[in-house]
Scaffold this active site. Sequence first.
Site, PDB file in Angstrom:
ATOM      1  N   HIS A 104      37.269   9.718  -6.104  1.00  8.40           N
ATOM      2  CA  HIS A 104      38.590   9.129  -5.835  1.00  8.40           C
ATOM      3  C   HIS A 104      39.009   8.032  -6.819  1.00  8.40           C
ATOM      4  O   HIS A 104      39.555   7.001  -6.420  1.00  8.40           O
ATOM      5  CB  HIS A 104      38.620   8.595  -4.401  1.00  8.40           C
ATOM      6  CG  HIS A 104      38.597   9.659  -3.338  1.00  8.40           C
ATOM      7  ND1 HIS A 104      38.934  10.970  -3.567  1.00  8.40           N
ATOM      8  CD2 HIS A 104      38.266   9.578  -2.007  1.00  8.40           C
ATOM      9  CE1 HIS A 104      38.828  11.650  -2.428  1.00  8.40           C
ATOM     10  NE2 HIS A 104      38.421  10.854  -1.481  1.00  8.40           N
ATOM     11  N   HIS A 178      45.980  10.602   1.059  1.00  2.35           N
ATOM     12  CA  HIS A 178      44.756  10.640   1.858  1.00  2.35           C
ATOM     13  C   HIS A 178      44.988  10.194   3.303  1.00  2.35           C
ATOM     14  O   HIS A 178      44.125   9.546   3.909  1.00  2.35           O
ATOM     15  CB  HIS A 178      43.671   9.798   1.177  1.00  2.35           C
ATOM     16  CG  HIS A 178      42.266  10.225   1.452  1.00  2.35           C
ATOM     17  ND1 HIS A 178      41.694  10.160   2.706  1.00  2.35           N
ATOM     18  CD2 HIS A 178      41.327  10.734   0.634  1.00  2.35           C
ATOM     19  CE1 HIS A 178      40.447  10.594   2.629  1.00  2.35           C
ATOM     20  NE2 HIS A 178      40.195  10.956   1.388  1.00  2.35           N
ATOM     21  N   GLU A 313      44.055  17.114   2.166  1.00  3.23           N
ATOM     22  CA  GLU A 313      44.391  16.543   0.870  1.00  3.23           C
ATOM     23  C   GLU A 313      44.770  17.668  -0.090  1.00  3.23           C
ATOM     24  O   GLU A 313      43.905  18.376  -0.592  1.00  3.23           O
ATOM     25  CB  GLU A 313      43.188  15.769   0.319  1.00  3.23           C
ATOM     26  CG  GLU A 313      42.683  14.687   1.245  1.00  3.23           C
ATOM     27  CD  GLU A 313      41.214  14.343   0.972  1.00  3.23           C
ATOM     28  OE1 GLU A 313      40.887  13.963  -0.159  1.00  3.23           O
ATOM     29  OE2 GLU A 313      40.404  14.483   1.900  1.00  3.23           O
TER      30      GLU A 313
END
Length: 348
Positions: A104, A178, A313
């Site tokens: 991420h 997210h 996602e």
Amino acid sequence: MAREPFGTAPDGQGVELITLTNANGVELRAMTYGAIIVSLKVPDRNGVLGDVVLGYDSLAGYVKSSPYFGAIVGRYGNRIAKGKFTLDGQTYTLAVNNGPNSLHGGLRGFDKVVWHADTMRTADGVGIRFHYVSKDGEEGYPGTLSVTVTYTLTDANDVQIAYEATTDKATPVNLTQHAYFNLAGSGDILGHELQINAGVITPVDSTLIPDGSLMPVQGTPFDFTTPHRIGERIGADHEQLRFGGGYDHNFVLIRSDTTLKHAAVLRDSASGRVLGVFTTEPGVQFYSGNFLDGTLSGKNGTVYQHRTGLCLETQHYPDSPNQPQFPSTILRPGETLRSQTVWKFRAE
Ligand code: GLA
């Protein structure tokens, strides 16, 4: 549309909270820290509004510890194996922040920076345009990346998320939202019904890096081509479920072109709330909140127990920079990345 101060980020910048409300009273609140969606209130079948995303009441919660609640994730959402990739003959090294891998965007990804925000009114709704310029070399990634993410709340109860990015050097980019959804507003998500328009997933190793193959979902607990309760098969004896601690996998969307396509439907029959997910992206990471373990207290002191929220996602496949057979995530100078995801809310 309303803007109000929402505290100060660790780097000293002021953070603002922006409230969007549509003609039906549906309300989306987002802040400039991480472009985080802080709350999203949509009606149940009786018209009662309920907040369907996990998060905190104040900025402090997000700064202290957040598993990316409601945030925009970048520069590269999901994992890059060993925090390394080679692009145009040069090897780049990223922070390793998730077992042996980079997750991420690194230590301070797009979820932890303050974005610039403008509000806007469009023909079909109200919106926020977030902008962030990621410096050349930030978190180890090459190139100055200019990113715009627009949230539009329409009077049809759609939340449209539009991404645009340009760069001055070739770089991998994989942006996603997210949000952790719980359409019931409380309890776990195991009773939610899910359908995903995917015939294969990209199976992973024990560190959640794809092994490069495609696994047909047919006859497995990953077959969501027809609706299934999330809890129905989550405990099944399947190696991929063991590796993920549940569902934490990239589902490859069935698509013939790169236009906006139906990706998934999430349904909570108790409240009647239904979320339809549409995207231009090739995949969706379905994450069943497996790392939530009761240690985080969120809004109104709610303890986020195991699987109290789930993420859908929409994104490119994990580790694409190291997997040449996957759709490319490389953005080059002169190109504009354009991507769109729409969440359609209704009640039945
Ligand atoms: C993504 C990942 C998960 C987890 C969450 C955040 O969904 O795939 O493994 O890292 O983000 O906790």
